[in-house]
Design a protein around this motif. Sequence first.
Motif, mmCIF file in Angstrom:
data_model
loop_
_atom_site.group_PDB
_atom_site.id
_atom_site.type_symbol
_atom_site.label_atom_id
_atom_site.label_comp_id
_atom_site.label_asym_id
_atom_site.label_seq_id
_atom_site.Cartn_x
_atom_site.Cartn_y
_atom_site.Cartn_z
ATOM 1 N N THR A 9 50.285 42.071 28.413
ATOM 2 C CA THR A 9 48.974 41.589 28.928
ATOM 3 C C THR A 9 48.250 40.998 27.030
ATOM 4 O OG1 THR A 9 47.800 44.115 28.898
ATOM 5 C CG2 THR A 9 46.577 42.613 28.177
ATOM 6 N N LEU A 12 42.996 35.710 27.112
ATOM 7 C CA LEU A 12 42.441 34.729 27.618
ATOM 8 C C LEU A 12 41.141 34.379 27.476
ATOM 9 C CD1 LEU A 12 43.496 31.763 28.418
ATOM 10 C CD2 LEU A 12 43.123 32.833 30.787
ATOM 11 N N VAL A 17 43.989 39.690 30.127
ATOM 12 C CA VAL A 17 44.738 39.423 31.082
ATOM 13 C C VAL A 17 46.416 39.483 31.528
ATOM 14 C CG1 VAL A 17 43.040 37.626 32.113
ATOM 15 C CG2 VAL A 17 45.060 36.862 30.447
ATOM 16 N N ARG A 18 46.721 39.766 32.119
ATOM 17 C CA ARG A 18 48.959 39.949 32.323
ATOM 18 C C ARG A 18 48.663 38.391 32.701
ATOM 19 N NH1 ARG A 18 45.687 43.535 31.378
ATOM 20 N NH2 ARG A 18 45.285 45.421 32.202
ATOM 21 N N ALA A 19 49.549 38.575 31.910
ATOM 22 C CA ALA A 19 50.618 36.845 31.612
ATOM 23 C C ALA A 19 51.817 36.949 33.485
ATOM 24 C CB ALA A 19 51.744 36.889 30.821
ATOM 25 N N GLN A 21 50.973 37.704 36.050
ATOM 26 C CA GLN A 21 49.806 37.386 36.835
ATOM 27 C C GLN A 21 49.276 36.333 37.063
ATOM 28 O OE1 GLN A 21 47.202 40.865 37.645
ATOM 29 N NE2 GLN A 21 48.309 41.213 39.486
ATOM 30 N N THR A 22 48.760 35.346 35.975
ATOM 31 C CA THR A 22 48.206 34.518 35.093
ATOM 32 C C THR A 22 48.586 33.003 35.009
ATOM 33 O OG1 THR A 22 46.673 35.674 33.366
ATOM 34 C CG2 THR A 22 46.255 33.086 33.492
ATOM 35 N N ALA A 26 45.816 28.823 34.629
ATOM 36 C CA ALA A 26 44.111 29.413 34.575
ATOM 37 C C ALA A 26 44.330 29.261 32.555
ATOM 38 C CB ALA A 26 44.287 30.356 35.269
ATOM 39 N N ALA A 27 44.725 29.472 31.844
ATOM 40 C CA ALA A 27 44.949 28.996 31.145
ATOM 41 C C ALA A 27 45.115 27.975 30.040
ATOM 42 C CB ALA A 27 46.597 29.343 30.976
ATOM 43 N N ILE A 32 44.560 31.427 23.957
ATOM 44 C CA ILE A 32 45.108 32.268 24.171
ATOM 45 C C ILE A 32 45.445 32.840 23.327
ATOM 46 C CG2 ILE A 32 47.369 33.375 25.006
ATOM 47 C CD1 ILE A 32 46.798 30.958 27.037
#
Length: 155
Positions: A9, A12, A17-19, A21-22, A26-27, A32
């Motif tokens: 986690t 963001l 958010v879970r890294a 899954q991201t 998106a980032a 961050i």
Amino acid sequence: VLALCVACTLLLVGQPVRACQTPLSAASGKKIVTIEGVGASKTGQAVQHAWVKLGVPQCGYCQAGQIMSATALLQKKPKPTDADIDAAMSGNLCRCGTYTRIRSAVVARSNPVRSKVVRRYTGLPMPQPVAALSAEPESVIQAAVEATVSMLQQI
């Protein structure tokens, strides 16, 4: 299956958010904050301090995700209700079952008076300070590691 452990986690733009899954897209260009940097904010530093003071970590595996979620909650809502805490921390699985200490740490940062009541009625013993902590995030993390090692040695 991804995102079950929640250890990755990060924040963001202030949202946990879970890294895993991201997508990078998106980032891109957004703020961050990782567990290594969370102590740079007053809220993150206070959460880390509460984690150490209340002896929250046991194995430590989920703690990064727990701290990041708690920090995001308290940055948005400094005085969360129990329902707010439940919603923010849901999905953060602790295999050691330290949920009572996790909740106590979140409550301690949001309302010190209520924190004493939560500990009294949940049966959680009043914590003993681990050690005098400096304001440096590395010191807080080191103290958490030392507390975890100490607890494991007592088993």
